[in-house]
Design a protein around this motif. Structure first.
Motif, PDB file in Angstrom:
ATOM      1  N   SER A   1      14.021  15.770  12.987  1.00  0.00           N
ATOM      2  CA  SER A   1      13.033  15.743  11.950  1.00  0.00           C
ATOM      3  C   SER A   1      12.274  17.289  12.134  1.00  0.00           C
ATOM      4  CB  SER A   1      12.044  14.830  11.989  1.00  0.00           C
ATOM      5  OG  SER A   1      11.141  14.880  13.155  1.00  0.00           O
TER       6      SER A   1
ATOM      7  N   ASP B   1       6.732  14.493  -6.077  1.00  0.00           N
ATOM      8  CA  ASP B   1       6.991  12.966  -6.027  1.00  0.00           C
ATOM      9  C   ASP B   1       7.478  12.434  -7.239  1.00  0.00           C
ATOM     10  OD1 ASP B   1       6.118  12.704  -3.062  1.00  0.00           O
ATOM     11  OD2 ASP B   1       4.297  12.568  -3.607  1.00  0.00           O
TER      12      ASP B   1
ATOM     13  N   VAL C   1      15.623  10.009   5.742  1.00  0.00           N
ATOM     14  CA  VAL C   1      14.709  10.052   4.620  1.00  0.00           C
ATOM     15  C   VAL C   1      14.475  10.949   3.785  1.00  0.00           C
ATOM     16  CG1 VAL C   1      12.260   9.063   4.611  1.00  0.00           C
ATOM     17  CG2 VAL C   1      13.536   8.213   6.374  1.00  0.00           C
ATOM     18  N   HIS C   2      14.431  11.985   4.052  1.00  0.00           N
ATOM     19  CA  HIS C   2      14.380  13.166   3.436  1.00  0.00           C
ATOM     20  C   HIS C   2      15.679  13.987   3.304  1.00  0.00           C
ATOM     21  CE1 HIS C   2      10.275  12.237   4.707  1.00  0.00           C
ATOM     22  NE2 HIS C   2       9.749  12.223   3.582  1.00  0.00           N
TER      23      HIS C   2
ATOM     24  N   ASP D   1       4.144  19.646   6.038  1.00  0.00           N
ATOM     25  CA  ASP D   1       5.174  18.850   5.371  1.00  0.00           C
ATOM     26  C   ASP D   1       6.102  18.617   6.637  1.00  0.00           C
ATOM     27  OD1 ASP D   1       4.700  18.401   2.524  1.00  0.00           O
ATOM     28  OD2 ASP D   1       4.761  20.359   2.518  1.00  0.00           O
ATOM     29  N   THR D   2       6.438  17.098   6.557  1.00  0.00           N
ATOM     30  CA  THR D   2       7.389  16.854   7.265  1.00  0.00           C
ATOM     31  C   THR D   2       8.794  16.343   6.595  1.00  0.00           C
ATOM     32  OG1 THR D   2       5.862  15.815   8.946  1.00  0.00           O
ATOM     33  CG2 THR D   2       7.993  14.842   9.035  1.00  0.00           C
TER      34      THR D   2
ATOM     35  N   VAL E   1      12.313  14.368   7.566  1.00  0.00           N
ATOM     36  CA  VAL E   1      13.072  13.258   8.584  1.00  0.00           C
ATOM     37  C   VAL E   1      14.427  13.010   8.206  1.00  0.00           C
ATOM     38  CG1 VAL E   1      12.723  11.039   9.621  1.00  0.00           C
ATOM     39  CG2 VAL E   1      10.671  12.153   8.927  1.00  0.00           C
TER      40      VAL E   1
ATOM     41  N   ASP F   1       0.786  14.805   6.715  1.00  0.00           N
ATOM     42  CA  ASP F   1       1.761  14.076   5.769  1.00  0.00           C
ATOM     43  C   ASP F   1       1.964  13.171   6.405  1.00  0.00           C
ATOM     44  OD1 ASP F   1       3.709  13.978   3.939  1.00  0.00           O
ATOM     45  OD2 ASP F   1       5.083  15.398   4.884  1.00  0.00           O
ATOM     46  N   THR F   2       2.462  12.008   5.963  1.00  0.00           N
ATOM     47  CA  THR F   2       2.919  10.842   6.299  1.00  0.00           C
ATOM     48  C   THR F   2       4.174  10.369   5.792  1.00  0.00           C
ATOM     49  OG1 THR F   2       0.488  10.023   6.130  1.00  0.00           O
ATOM     50  CG2 THR F   2       1.914   8.280   6.789  1.00  0.00           C
ATOM     51  N   THR F   3       5.054  10.327   6.813  1.00  0.00           N
ATOM     52  CA  THR F   3       6.729   9.864   6.563  1.00  0.00           C
ATOM     53  C   THR F   3       7.103   8.756   7.191  1.00  0.00           C
ATOM     54  OG1 THR F   3       7.134  11.442   8.256  1.00  0.00           O
ATOM     55  CG2 THR F   3       6.980  12.444   5.853  1.00  0.00           C
ATOM     56  N   ARG F   4       8.084   8.246   6.705  1.00  0.00           N
ATOM     57  CA  ARG F   4       8.830   7.011   7.290  1.00  0.00           C
ATOM     58  C   ARG F   4      10.001   7.568   8.325  1.00  0.00           C
ATOM     59  NH1 ARG F   4      10.825   2.487   3.610  1.00  0.00           N
ATOM     60  NH2 ARG F   4      12.291   4.025   2.937  1.00  0.00           N
TER      61      ARG F   4
ATOM     62  N   SER G   1       6.963  -1.010   2.592  1.00  0.00           N
ATOM     63  CA  SER G   1       6.762  -2.207   2.983  1.00  0.00           C
ATOM     64  C   SER G   1       5.787  -2.243   4.291  1.00  0.00           C
ATOM     65  CB  SER G   1       7.844  -2.815   3.680  1.00  0.00           C
ATOM     66  OG  SER G   1       8.381  -2.111   4.752  1.00  0.00           O
ATOM     67  N   GLN G   2       5.133  -3.207   4.526  1.00  0.00           N
ATOM     68  CA  GLN G   2       3.951  -3.341   5.654  1.00  0.00           C
ATOM     69  C   GLN G   2       4.958  -4.182   6.776  1.00  0.00           C
ATOM     70  OE1 GLN G   2       0.075  -4.223   5.420  1.00  0.00           O
ATOM     71  NE2 GLN G   2      -0.416  -2.970   3.639  1.00  0.00           N
ATOM     72  N   CYS G   3       4.516  -3.701   8.128  1.00  0.00           N
ATOM     73  CA  CYS G   3       5.056  -4.651   9.197  1.00  0.00           C
ATOM     74  C   CYS G   3       4.168  -5.769   9.350  1.00  0.00           C
ATOM     75  CB  CYS G   3       5.092  -3.765  10.415  1.00  0.00           C
ATOM     76  SG  CYS G   3       3.251  -3.468  11.092  1.00  0.00           S
TER      77      CYS G   3
ATOM     78  N   GLU H   1       1.915   5.363  -0.085  1.00  0.00           N
ATOM     79  CA  GLU H   1       1.682   6.414   0.876  1.00  0.00           C
ATOM     80  C   GLU H   1       0.087   7.073   0.835  1.00  0.00           C
ATOM     81  OE1 GLU H   1       3.236  10.878   2.176  1.00  0.00           O
ATOM     82  OE2 GLU H   1       3.833   9.873   0.194  1.00  0.00           O
TER      83      GLU H   1
ATOM     84  N   ALA I   1       0.634  15.511  10.902  1.00  0.00           N
ATOM     85  CA  ALA I   1       1.971  15.173  10.298  1.00  0.00           C
ATOM     86  C   ALA I   1       2.405  13.920  11.025  1.00  0.00           C
ATOM     87  CB  ALA I   1       3.042  16.168  10.261  1.00  0.00           C
TER      88      ALA I   1
ATOM     89  N   ASP J   1       7.214   1.921  10.394  1.00  0.00           N
ATOM     90  CA  ASP J   1       6.706   1.100   9.238  1.00  0.00           C
ATOM     91  C   ASP J   1       5.105   1.265   9.366  1.00  0.00           C
ATOM     92  OD1 ASP J   1       5.923  -0.179  11.523  1.00  0.00           O
ATOM     93  OD2 ASP J   1       7.924  -1.443  11.518  1.00  0.00           O
ATOM     94  N   VAL J   2       4.567   0.590   8.100  1.00  0.00           N
ATOM     95  CA  VAL J   2       3.240   0.821   7.823  1.00  0.00           C
ATOM     96  C   VAL J   2       2.454  -0.619   8.766  1.00  0.00           C
ATOM     97  CG1 VAL J   2       1.169   0.855   6.541  1.00  0.00           C
ATOM     98  CG2 VAL J   2       3.260   2.030   6.043  1.00  0.00           C
ATOM     99  N   CYS J   3       1.919  -0.231  10.091  1.00  0.00           N
ATOM    100  CA  CYS J   3       1.305  -1.449  10.797  1.00  0.00           C
ATOM    101  C   CYS J   3      -0.260  -1.215  10.832  1.00  0.00           C
ATOM    102  CB  CYS J   3       1.903  -1.483  12.000  1.00  0.00           C
ATOM    103  SG  CYS J   3       1.016  -2.720  13.102  1.00  0.00           S
TER     104      CYS J   3
ATOM    105  N   TYR K   1       8.035   8.398  -6.476  1.00  0.00           N
ATOM    106  CA  TYR K   1       8.588   8.320  -5.162  1.00  0.00           C
ATOM    107  C   TYR K   1       7.424   7.853  -4.040  1.00  0.00           C
ATOM    108  CZ  TYR K   1      11.179   9.587  -0.834  1.00  0.00           C
ATOM    109  OH  TYR K   1      11.674   9.647   0.253  1.00  0.00           O
ATOM    110  N   GLN K   2       7.944   6.814  -3.530  1.00  0.00           N
ATOM    111  CA  GLN K   2       6.878   6.556  -2.331  1.00  0.00           C
ATOM    112  C   GLN K   2       7.380   6.410  -1.006  1.00  0.00           C
ATOM    113  OE1 GLN K   2       3.448   5.444  -2.503  1.00  0.00           O
ATOM    114  NE2 GLN K   2       3.358   6.056  -4.726  1.00  0.00           N
ATOM    115  N   HIS K   3       6.910   7.232   0.208  1.00  0.00           N
ATOM    116  CA  HIS K   3       7.547   7.151   1.382  1.00  0.00           C
ATOM    117  C   HIS K   3       7.677   5.946   1.875  1.00  0.00           C
ATOM    118  CE1 HIS K   3       8.231  11.298   1.039  1.00  0.00           C
ATOM    119  NE2 HIS K   3       6.867  11.597   1.055  1.00  0.00           N
ATOM    120  N   PHE K   4       6.635   4.945   1.749  1.00  0.00           N
ATOM    121  CA  PHE K   4       6.411   3.683   2.332  1.00  0.00           C
ATOM    122  C   PHE K   4       6.800   2.564   1.412  1.00  0.00           C
ATOM    123  CE2 PHE K   4       5.872   4.563   6.627  1.00  0.00           C
ATOM    124  CZ  PHE K   4       5.041   5.598   6.678  1.00  0.00           C
TER     125      PHE K   4
ATOM    126  N   MET L   1       1.005  -1.067   0.111  1.00  0.00           N
ATOM    127  CA  MET L   1       0.069  -0.159  -0.080  1.00  0.00           C
ATOM    128  C   MET L   1       0.882   1.390  -0.042  1.00  0.00           C
ATOM    129  SD  MET L   1      -2.738   1.068   2.801  1.00  0.00           S
ATOM    130  CE  MET L   1      -3.873  -0.143   2.424  1.00  0.00           C
TER     131      MET L   1
END
Lengths: 321, 321
Positions: free
Chosen positions: B129, B213, B53-54, B47-48, B50, A122-125, B318-320, A3, A89, A94-96, B313-316, A1
């Motif tokens: 961040s 992105d 990451v960023h 906007d964030t 990190v 905003d959703t960031t890792r 993977s899923q946990c 962002e 924000a 990780d995406v749980c 570009y995708q921030h995520f 999935m």
């Protein structure tokens, strides 16, 4: 999935839950758009919560969602503002999906309680943290600031103090549950922003804020911004029965003076306004007074100065090399 | 130095640098207060960024301060808004005064460039961040959204693409400096929000956003929000000489299509508005067109469909469990 799907799926409830008063364009574009009615101003506040600093890294997602929003909305209460909207924000390691479902359910619950709508974010890792920016509206010129306290005013708070600080050993699992613990934990996890009190205080109070860093530290902000001295009378501090039961009378006072996270309003009030405030039915506890001078001074029942026990919560304790 | 002194000392410049149009109450109270003129709406974006990451965790503070604010203000440009103010939530592992001085100098420099004033924020301890929330004003009903593109419109961008993505190997120290690298690095560290272009596009463009992105991914947002198909003609992509020199023609096109961090505006424009836009003196590059349908389609010079090289570009990733 990805962002974008993530945001859409889990935050849809909070984004759509509330009537859209003032929200012209919500989540999903480059910016949200807000309408501010003629004769009103927009109140804005930003707060960050970091895992391991402001909450335990393994905190329950639902409780965390409730608390994060309540803490931010409390700043609107302190200005006498009516909540309107917020942005989130969210930085996640990780995406749980289970955690996200819990977190957004908690967020949504508090959003409904406070009457705010999620309008963007905003959703960031990265390491778990969240920054919420809240928006409210207040009649022009009537916002409650920290700078209007005058000598002769009463110093008041909107409820018992120290409950959240008393909850901390239970939050951290350092103490086993006991009588009163559940009540303290509720104060910690789901503080209730004193929105109605803040709105009633418009036109009555001369200065106000919400207690986040501890009573003495936060009173220091009013004293400094207003150029006055605040006298806190230790014997008048409102303490809950639950806090007394959990930590004893003496410790309860210490927590009421120096413990953070109460999110109860502290405010200064001309003496002649006290009856009007009491008639509103809102909670008010007189805990001291404003005098000419500077700083915050703690007194015992006989008017003798007492050395404060704690200096209030500070986020930073050291400088780097 | 406590949190409050820290904020006051290092952020005073940014908080005071700008004329206070619309800012009734700035930094230092529970909330800031903004006035929105009658007939205008408030645009808000969060906007964030990190560390790790960023941006590289050891990034130069001054460049980081400039970039963080520019990236956020770019969202105001994408709505056609005039910048007004911003809040900064800064999370630091420790208080390093040298770094803070650099960071705030960069922030202040970009704040002056964009005409925004720091009105509040939060400073917390934790992994590095920052979350910026920016505020702008736009005449009611004239904001540029993503949802108005119509079949027959032209698809345009406001400048060369792929420069920031081309800079990345130099940012990360994976490549030694060479001819053109400095120009690419400037695009990465100090993107210039296309504010003037955004304001000119009000009443001309049917949809707009800023490319963060990657062109294809962001065009996908316009296609989806507007319910149309966007056709990108690969041969018309504007590429800088610096990017060509550093990575070659073929790679430059790939970066222009899929690389992030450009912060150039992409917009759709009725054909009959092109002359008016060109007459404004603002940069405009026609790179394709809008058709009935859905999704983003890449075509070569003969109108044949090409498979896109990257998915954006995708921030995520993977899923946990």
């Amino acid at each position: 999935m990805g962002e974008f799907e993530l945001i859409r799926h889990y935050f849809a409830a909070a984004a759509c839950a509330q009537a859209a008063e003032g929200v012209v364009l919500g989540i999903g574009d480059d910016c949200a758009l807000l309408d501010v009615p003629v004769g009103e101003q927009l109140a804005v506040s930003t707060d960050t919560l970091v895992a391991g600093v402001h909450f335990p890294a393994d905190a329950n997602g639902r409780l965390l969602g409730q608390r994060a929003l309540a803490v931010s909305v409390s700043d609107l209460a302190a200005m006498g503002a009516t909540p309107l909207a917020f942005t989130l924000a969210l930085t996640l390691p990780d995406v749980c999906t289970d955690w996200l479902a819990d977190f957004t359910a908690g967020l949504d619950s508090m959003a409904r309680h406070c009457g705010v709508r999620l309008i963007g974010g905003d959703t960031t890792r990265g390491p778990l943290s969240m920054t919420l920016t809240v928006f409210g509206r207040v009649p022009s010129g009537q916002a409650l600031t920290r700078s209007g306290a005058r000598a002769g005013d009463l110093l008041c708070v909107g409820g018992p103090l120290g409950n959240a600080a008393g909850a901390l050993p239970f939050v951290l699992g350092e103490r086993a549950a006991q009588e009163g613990a559940a009540e303290l934990l509720a104060h910690y996890w789901t503080p209730s922003p004193q929105l109605a009190l803040g709105q009633v205080l418009r036109g009555l109070a001369t200065a106000a804020l919400d207690i986040s860093d501890g009573l003495l530290a936060d009173c220091g902000h009013i004293a400094s911004a207003s150029g006055v001295a605040l006298i806190v009378e230790e014997g008048r501090l409102p303490l809950s029965a639950a806090l007394r039961a959990c930590v004893g009378e003496q410790n309860a006072r210490q927590l009421a003076l120096g413990g953070g996270d109460d999110y109860v309003l502290a405010f200064t009030l001309p003496t002649e306004k006290l009856d009007a405030l009491r008639a509103s039915g809102q909670p008010v506890y007189v805990i001291g007074r404003v005098e000419a001078g500077q700083g915050v001074h703690l007194q015992d029942a006989e008017g003798r100065t007492i050395k404060p026990p704690l200096s209030g919560y500070q986020h930073f304790g050291s400088q780097c090399d």
